[in-house]
Design a protein around this motif. Structure first.
Motif, PDB file in Angstrom:
ATOM      1  N   THR A 124      38.719  35.643  27.768  1.00 41.24           N
ATOM      2  CA  THR A 124      38.290  35.571  29.251  1.00 41.24           C
ATOM      3  C   THR A 124      39.626  35.552  30.290  1.00 41.24           C
ATOM      4  OG1 THR A 124      36.216  34.292  28.709  1.00 41.24           O
ATOM      5  CG2 THR A 124      36.994  34.188  30.848  1.00 41.24           C
ATOM      6  N   GLU A 125      40.462  34.736  29.727  1.00 46.02           N
ATOM      7  CA  GLU A 125      41.731  34.629  30.477  1.00 46.02           C
ATOM      8  C   GLU A 125      42.624  36.064  30.469  1.00 46.02           C
ATOM      9  OE1 GLU A 125      43.916  31.651  28.628  1.00 46.02           O
ATOM     10  OE2 GLU A 125      42.777  29.942  29.650  1.00 46.02           O
TER      11      GLU A 125
ATOM     12  N   VAL B  15      40.695  38.374  33.140  1.00 38.04           N
ATOM     13  CA  VAL B  15      40.872  38.078  34.544  1.00 38.04           C
ATOM     14  C   VAL B  15      42.273  38.353  34.790  1.00 38.04           C
ATOM     15  CG1 VAL B  15      40.975  36.015  36.122  1.00 38.04           C
ATOM     16  CG2 VAL B  15      39.151  36.342  34.537  1.00 38.04           C
ATOM     17  N   THR B  16      43.051  38.214  34.274  1.00 36.04           N
ATOM     18  CA  THR B  16      44.557  38.597  34.392  1.00 36.04           C
ATOM     19  C   THR B  16      44.741  40.120  34.481  1.00 36.04           C
ATOM     20  OG1 THR B  16      45.265  36.733  33.225  1.00 36.04           O
ATOM     21  CG2 THR B  16      46.944  38.407  33.588  1.00 36.04           C
TER      22      THR B  16
ATOM     23  N   THR C  12      42.533  42.124  35.329  1.00 36.08           N
ATOM     24  CA  THR C  12      41.815  42.417  36.720  1.00 36.08           C
ATOM     25  C   THR C  12      42.865  42.262  37.744  1.00 36.08           C
ATOM     26  OG1 THR C  12      39.398  42.000  35.872  1.00 36.08           O
ATOM     27  CG2 THR C  12      39.913  42.232  38.230  1.00 36.08           C
TER      28      THR C  12
END
Length: 144
Positions: A55-56, A59-60, A62
């Motif tokens: 997930t991290e 998000v990064t 993106t």
């Protein structure tokens, strides 16, 4: 000085990719490696660690992709480049550390890619401007 934003963005792109790569290596490893009579991937804690890191990374990626697009349009500013560099390099370091932990003792053996990824991740937060410098740039812009 005129190319610092581009340099920091390039570092962020590399850091995000490196984090994704070491996570991919580790995901394959925990599916194959057995402990307590079953693959490590069967342990809830391991699944939670992989889920958090994935997930991290997403998000990064993106945010970094957004910065790349802004750079292509000639609109990437020093603040957003600093955000991308700070966040992505710290993520790379954090993911490499957590992946090394999931490899256990093998994580310290130089034959394993995770050991090299762990070593390589540390310098990312230093060159192109340290994490503290990135935060200073961001903080000044917000509090000016």
């Amino acid at each position: 000085m005129t190319n610092l934003a581009q340099e920091r963005l390039a570092i962020a792109v590399g850091a995000a990719a490196a984090a994704e790569e070491v996570l991919d290596v580790t995901t394959r490893y925990v599916k194959e490696r057995e402990a307590f009579g079953r693959p490590l991937a069967g342990l809830q804690h391991v699944r939670f660690e992989i889920a958090e890191m994935a997930t991290e990374c997403a998000v990064t990626r993106t945010f970094v992709d957004h910065c790349v697009a802004e750079h292509g349009r000639g609109r990437l500013d020093a603040v957003h480049a600093s955000m991308a560099k700070w966040w992505a390099t710290e993520l790379q370091k954090r993911v490499a550390d957590r992946c090394l932990q999931l490899h256990g003792g093998y994580g310290y053996m130089s034959e394993y890619r995770v050991a090299r990824a762990f070593l390589d991740s540390r310098v990312q937060t230093i060159y192109g401007g340290t994490t503290e410098i990135m935060k200073e740039i961001i903080g000044r812009s917000l509090l000016a």
